[in-house]
Structure formats: structure tokens, C-alpha cells
Design a protein around this motif. Structure first.
Motif, short mmCIF file in Angstrom:
data_model
loop_
_atom_site.label_atom_id
_atom_site.label_comp_id
_atom_site.label_asym_id
_atom_site.label_seq_id
_atom_site.Cartn_x
_atom_site.Cartn_y
_atom_site.Cartn_z
N ARG A 10 37.79 27.17 39.61
CA ARG A 10 36.91 28.11 40.31
C ARG A 10 37.18 28.08 41.80
NH1 ARG A 10 32.95 29.90 36.92
NH2 ARG A 10 32.40 28.54 35.19
N ALA A 11 38.45 27.97 42.18
CA ALA A 11 38.79 27.97 43.60
C ALA A 11 38.48 29.32 44.21
CB ALA A 11 40.27 27.66 43.76
N ARG A 12 38.09 29.27 45.49
CA ARG A 12 37.88 30.54 46.22
C ARG A 12 38.41 30.36 47.63
NH1 ARG A 12 33.99 28.96 49.03
NH2 ARG A 12 33.50 26.85 48.41
N ILE A 13 38.33 31.43 48.43
CA ILE A 13 38.78 31.32 49.82
C ILE A 13 37.72 30.56 50.59
CG2 ILE A 13 39.39 32.57 51.90
CD1 ILE A 13 41.39 33.30 49.91
N ALA A 14 38.07 29.39 51.14
CA ALA A 14 37.10 28.58 51.87
C ALA A 14 37.04 28.99 53.33
CB ALA A 14 37.45 27.11 51.75
N LYS A 15 38.20 29.26 53.91
CA LYS A 15 38.24 29.60 55.35
C LYS A 15 39.38 30.57 55.60
CE LYS A 15 35.26 26.95 57.77
NZ LYS A 15 35.20 25.51 57.53
N GLU A 16 39.27 31.28 56.72
CA GLU A 16 40.35 32.18 57.13
C GLU A 16 40.58 31.95 58.62
OE1 GLU A 16 39.47 36.28 56.26
OE2 GLU A 16 41.06 36.95 57.59
N TYR A 17 41.83 31.83 59.04
CA TYR A 17 42.13 31.54 60.44
C TYR A 17 43.05 32.62 61.00
CZ TYR A 17 40.93 27.00 58.51
OH TYR A 17 40.32 25.98 57.84
N ALA A 18 42.73 33.09 62.20
CA ALA A 18 43.66 33.99 62.90
C ALA A 18 44.55 33.10 63.76
CB ALA A 18 42.89 34.97 63.76
N THR A 78 49.37 30.57 41.15
CA THR A 78 48.89 31.54 40.17
C THR A 78 48.49 32.84 40.86
OG1 THR A 78 47.96 29.61 39.10
CG2 THR A 78 47.43 31.73 38.13
N LEU A 79 47.86 32.70 42.01
CA LEU A 79 47.43 33.87 42.77
C LEU A 79 48.66 34.71 43.16
CD1 LEU A 79 45.36 35.53 44.26
CD2 LEU A 79 45.39 33.88 46.12
N LEU A 80 49.70 34.02 43.62
CA LEU A 80 50.91 34.73 44.04
C LEU A 80 51.56 35.44 42.85
CD1 LEU A 80 52.25 34.89 46.82
CD2 LEU A 80 54.00 33.37 45.95
N ARG A 81 51.56 34.75 41.71
CA ARG A 81 52.17 35.35 40.52
C ARG A 81 51.36 36.55 40.03
NH1 ARG A 81 56.04 31.74 38.70
NH2 ARG A 81 56.15 32.61 36.63
N ALA A 82 50.05 36.52 40.27
CA ALA A 82 49.23 37.67 39.90
C ALA A 82 49.58 38.87 40.78
CB ALA A 82 47.75 37.33 40.02
N LEU A 108 53.07 39.07 37.47
CA LEU A 108 53.55 38.21 36.39
C LEU A 108 52.37 37.62 35.61
CD1 LEU A 108 56.36 36.34 38.34
CD2 LEU A 108 56.68 38.12 36.62
N VAL A 109 51.17 37.63 36.22
CA VAL A 109 49.98 37.09 35.56
C VAL A 109 48.92 38.19 35.58
CG1 VAL A 109 48.13 35.39 35.74
CG2 VAL A 109 50.47 34.73 36.29
N ARG A 110 48.27 38.38 34.44
CA ARG A 110 47.26 39.42 34.33
C ARG A 110 45.91 38.88 34.81
NH1 ARG A 110 47.06 44.27 31.88
NH2 ARG A 110 49.19 44.51 31.16
N PRO A 111 45.23 39.58 35.73
CA PRO A 111 43.92 39.08 36.20
C PRO A 111 42.84 39.23 35.13
CG PRO A 111 44.51 41.14 37.32
CD PRO A 111 45.66 40.78 36.45
N ARG A 112 41.88 38.28 35.15
CA ARG A 112 40.76 38.39 34.20
C ARG A 112 39.71 39.35 34.72
NH1 ARG A 112 39.46 32.40 32.07
NH2 ARG A 112 37.33 33.07 31.98
N ALA A 113 39.58 39.39 36.04
CA ALA A 113 38.66 40.34 36.64
C ALA A 113 39.14 40.61 38.05
CB ALA A 113 37.24 39.76 36.67
N LEU A 169 41.21 34.52 37.95
CA LEU A 169 42.43 34.24 37.19
C LEU A 169 42.28 33.00 36.35
CD1 LEU A 169 45.09 34.63 40.03
CD2 LEU A 169 44.67 36.25 38.20
N GLY A 170 42.98 32.96 35.25
CA GLY A 170 42.99 31.76 34.42
C GLY A 170 43.04 32.11 32.96
N TYR A 171 43.39 31.13 32.16
CA TYR A 171 43.49 31.36 30.71
C TYR A 171 42.34 30.61 30.07
CZ TYR A 171 48.18 32.02 32.49
OH TYR A 171 49.25 32.40 33.22
N GLY A 172 41.55 31.31 29.28
CA GLY A 172 40.45 30.68 28.54
C GLY A 172 39.55 29.83 29.43
N GLY A 173 38.49 29.29 28.89
CA GLY A 173 37.63 28.32 29.57
C GLY A 173 37.28 28.67 31.01
#
Lengths: 251, 248
Positions: free
Chosen positions: B202-210, B42-46, B50-55, B9-13
Motif C-alpha cells: 500500500r505504498a503511496r507518494i510520501a513527499k515531493e521535492y522541487a 512496478t510503477l514504472l512497468r505500469a 507492461l503491468v495492468r493497473p488494478r485501479a 497496482l498489485g496482484y491479488g491480496g
């Protein structure tokens, strides 16, 4: 209360100065004489056809002006094409003192009712155009987003967001519009007419009758105040959702 | 019921978010936490469309009407009463007015707003306004509720009250939730699963917790569970690490 005292004080001072002979009654007749003249106008009934003429012109101009200005404002707010076409015209009309159009309307529409309505309408509709156009631009975008995420389309947005939010803007400019509508009608009659308060005013001027002139001014002020009062009531009713403090500080 | 795959997600650049994958199961409460600027909102809005994904892709196993939103600002219509506001979504869905208002009133009651239906938003407290906004969304019977810091404007006491009521209703109705919050404690107290996002861009999922606590759950009581403290500490350490990584 204090505002009323100010007006009453001025009138008493005026009356007193006249009684002491410090004011020439030909130029500045004392208030009681103005009131007597006003009473006489109603007593004889000669004011009625004039009153009717001016009222008809002002109210027709107000009604159609609000409708025309309001719908053009909405069109411009929602269509960039209309905005680009209308805005320069309206800005031009807004920049000039629109009463200078009065002679032109007489040439186009004659000395009857139509030319007065036209002048009133132009005065009012430009005002309303900007009130509506500006009002739409000031709509809270969070409310728009809210209605959209609930699945509401354009119609819902118009009904639930734009129109109520505009009501606040439009209602306050409506009060100004009332004054404008009467300005249009009276000035139109002033320029060329066979009836109306403006016609009477111009008659009073040509006969050097300050008493009649002041009586007519008083009459017009009273009617505009009455309409102001009615619109104020309407505003209070329609905007009852507003926080008290704000509503009162604006009143 | 919701699957997000390799989302960018993101605009340009430089993209705000890159290659993010996550999922929300039926009736599951999932939180997204992360440093500011990690693109949580932004992720939630996608997901909300409400926000179009780039990929990447967003798969939803339910119709779009089954999605409910509650964002940070309450944005109630100031010219409508609490009841009319709560009924707005139903009215838009074509319910007749009387029926919509009746249903709205029932939801106001469920949220502890009895007798306040005729008040205008400015006559309500901040907490009550949030409850009206919640009633407005829940009345539409969503299957997935998206929330972005919904109660961040409330003080701690009000917030606890609203959160407790929210959890009760969500558990009772089996509604799945995706919550964005910066409050790690809140995330742990409410969720079944927590995702930690890394620092953007360039944020990504770093960790996941149950999160192991059972349901129905008391969002205040759960904090005294012996497993709560260690889990919270781990979450804090990971968050600091993620934020430091980006700084160096």
C-alpha cells in the motif's frame, strides 16, 4: 596433439603385436593390411556404388530429419497444443533404441533407399526435436522483453532472438546428428539391402572377412570425421559472436 | 505530458501501491525514490504498459512509440554487433537496413563509442554496453524515457561518465525522463523533481521535492552547490522516517 598420439600409439602396438605373431591376422589383421584392403576397394572402384548408396541415404535422412525435427520442435515450443500431442510421442521414440524400427521400415518401404532414409530421418529428427524444443525454452527472457519493448512482434522475436539463440543448441546437436544419420543408413542396409556400406559389412561378416570389416569401419569413421570437421567450421563461423573462452572450451 | 492518477497496482491480496498520483512535464527530469519494496519498479512497468493497473488511470499526451525504456539489465543481443544492436529499434520501426545502421552509428558517436560499432557485446566493457543500450533507445527519439536503475551494475567512475552523457543528450533533445533509483544523491543531481514513495505494501507518494538547480547541469559539479547538502539531508531524513513508520 596428445589425442593423435594416443591413436597412433594404439595402431603401432597393434601392428607390432601382429608382426610378432601374437595376434591372429584372420581375426585382427594389422592396420597396414586394412589400409591395403581399403586402397584395393577404391582401386577397383567396387566400393563406389556402395558409398553412393550410403551417402545418399544418410544425407537425405540428415536433411529431412533436421527439417522435420526442427519444425516440430518449433511448433511444440510455441503451441501448447502441439507440445502436449508431440512430447509423449517423442519421449517414447527417444526412450527406445530407434534402430529396432529398421525391420519395420523394410516391411513398409522395401529394401531400397526409402527404408534407410526413413531410419536415418527418425534417428535425426527426434534428436533435433529436443534440441529445438529445449533451446526455445532456454532463450533469455530479458532479450525477449527487450525486443518487445522496442515494439518487435513475433517475427522479430523469431528472427532476432529465437533463431540465433537456437543456432548454438542446434549446431552442437547437428554434429551428433551426423553420426546418427550414418548409423541409420548403415544399420538399415545391414538389415536388408542390395547395396551400401552396411550391406558390404554384413557381407564381410558372413564371409568371416575381418579385414574388409575393419576397412569399412575405417572408411565410415573417416567420413564422419570429415563431416564433423565441416560442421565445426560452420559452427565457428555462425557462432563467432560468442566469447572466445567458451567457444574453445566447447570445441 | 504524463499524468498518473490514483493508481493502484498489485496482484491479488494487498496492493503493492495504492492511490498514487504523479506527473511528468514536457522535457522534465523526474525521479522516483523510496525504500525497497515500495513498488517503484512496478510503477514504472505500469507506465510502460507492461503491468495492468488494478485501479486508476495513466494519461499519456503522446503516442506509445514516443516512449523509451532502459531497464537494469542491458540485454543487448549477443549475436549482433554494437551497431546492429543500436539499430534494432529503428529496424523494427521499418527503417531500411542501411539507413538504420547509419543512424545507429551516429548515435554511437554521440555516446563516445567511435570505432566500436563492429564489436560484439562480449567484446565491450560494462559501461560501453550501457552506452550501446542507451544509443538503441535514444535513436528512436523518445519524448519520455523510462529508466529503472539503468546504471546500478556499473562502478562509480563509469557510472558518472554514462550519467553525464545521458544528461547532456536528454537536455539537448528535450526528452522527459522518469527515473527509478535507490541512490538519493543521483536523484537530486539529475532531477527537476523527486517523488519519495512510502514503504509498501500500500505504498503511496510520501513527499515531493522541487530541485532548484539550473540547466544545463553538470551532475558532478552540482553536488558542490550550497543548497545540495541540506536538500540531500532532508531527503535522507524523510526516507528514514518512511522506512521506520513501516517498521513500527
Amino acid at each position: 596433439m596428445r589425442r593423435v598420439l594416443g591413436v597412433v600409439g594404439l595402431l603401432l602396438l597393434w601392428e607390432g603385436l601382429a608382426a610378432w605373431g601374437l595376434l591372429n591376422p584372420l581375426y585382427a589383421p594389422p592396420p597396414h593390411q586394412v589400409l591395403l584392403t581399403l586402397y584395393g576397394l577404391f582401386q577397383s572402384g567396387e566400393i563406389l556404388p556402395h558409398l553412393q548408396a550410403t551417402f545418399t541415404a544418410a544425407l537425405l535422412g540428415l536433411f529431412w530429419g533436421v527439417l522435420l525435427g526442427g519444425s516440430l520442435g518449433l511448433l511444440a515450443a510455441f503451441s501448447p497444443l502441439f507440445a502436449d500431442m508431440l512430447e509423449p510421442i517423442m519421449l517414447l521414440l527417444n526412450a527406445i533404441p530407434r534402430v529396432i524400427l529398421a525391420p519395420l521400415f523394410v516391411i513398409w518401404l522395401g529394401i531400397g533407399l526409402a527404408s534407410k532414409v526413413a531410419l536415418s530421418l527418425v534417428l535425426v529428427s527426434v534428436l533435433l526435436f529436443f534440441a529445438v524444443y529445449g533451446g526455445v525454452r532456454n532463450v533469455d527472457p530479458r532479450l525477449v522483453e527487450r525486443v518487445e519493448t522496442l515494439g518487435g512482434g513475433r517475427l522479430w522475436l523469431l528472427k532476432e532472438v529465437y533463431l540465433p539463440s537456437l543456432a548454438a543448441w542446434v549446431l552442437s546437436s547437428l554434429k551428433v546428428a551426423v553420426g546418427f544419420a550414418f548409423t541409420g543408413a548403415v544399420v538399415g542396409e545391414f538389415v536388408a539391402a542390395s547395396r551400401g556400406l552396411g550391406y558390404l559389412l554384413s557381407f564381410a561378416q558372413s564371409t568371416y572377412n575381418a579385414k574388409l570389416s575393419l576397412a569399412l569401419i575405417t572408411l565410415i569413421v573417416l567420413f564422419v570425421l570429415l563431416l564433423f570437421f565441416l560442421f565445426d567450421r560452420l559452427e565457428r563461423h555462425l557462432l563467432r559472436w560468442r566469447p572466445r573462452g567458451r567457444a574453445e572450451s566447447q570445441a | 505530458m504524463l499524468r498518473v492518477e490514483n493508481l493502484t497496482l498489485g496482484y491479488g491480496g494487498v496492493p503493492v501501491l495504492e492511490g498514487v498520483s504523479l506527473g511528468v512535464g514536457e522535457g522534465e527530469f523526474v525521479s522516483l525514490v523510496g525504500p525497497s519494496g515500495s513498488g517503484k519498479s512496478t510503477l514504472l512497468r505500469a507506465v510502460a504498459g507492461l503491468v495492468r493497473p488494478r485501479a486508476g488511470a495513466i494519461h499519456r499526451a503522446f503516442p506509445p512509440e514516443a516512449l523509451g525504456f532502459l531497464f537494469q539489465e542491458d540485454a543487448l543481443l549477443p549475436w549482433r554487433t554494437a551497431r546492429e544492436n543500436a539499430a534494432l529499434g529503428l529496424r523494427i520501426r521499418g527503417w531500411p537496413k542501411a539507413k538504420a545502421l547509419e543512424e545507429a552509428e551516429a548515435w554511437l558517436l554521440r555516446l563516445g563509442l567511435q570505432g566500436l560499432g563492429d564489436r560484439y557485446p562480449h567484446e565491450l566493457s560494462g559501461g560501453q554496453r550501457k552506452r550501446v543500450a542507451l544509443a538503441q533507445v535514444l535513436a528512436l527519439r523518445p519524448r519520455l524515457l523510462l529508466m529503472d536503475e539503468p546504471f546500478s551494475s556499473l562502478d562509480a567512475i563509469l557510472r558518472t561518465g554514462v550519467t553525464r552523457d545521458l544528461l547532456r543528450l536528454v537536455e539537448g533533445e528535450g526528452i522527459a525522463v522518469l527515473l527509478v533509483t535507490h541512490d538519493l544523491e543521483e536523484a537530486l543531481a539529475l532531477s527537476d523533481r523527486v517523488y519519495l514513495l512510502s514503504q509498501g505494501p500500500r505504498a503511496r507518494i510520501a513527499k515531493e521535492y522541487a530541485v532548484p538547480f539550473s540547466r544545463p547541469r553538470d551532475p558532478v559539479g552540482v553536488r558542490s552547490d550550497p543548497r545540495f547538502g541540506p536538500l540531500l539531508r532532508r531527503l535522507w531524513q524523510d526516507l528514514e522516517e518512511v522506512a521506520l513508520c513501516a517498521a513500527s
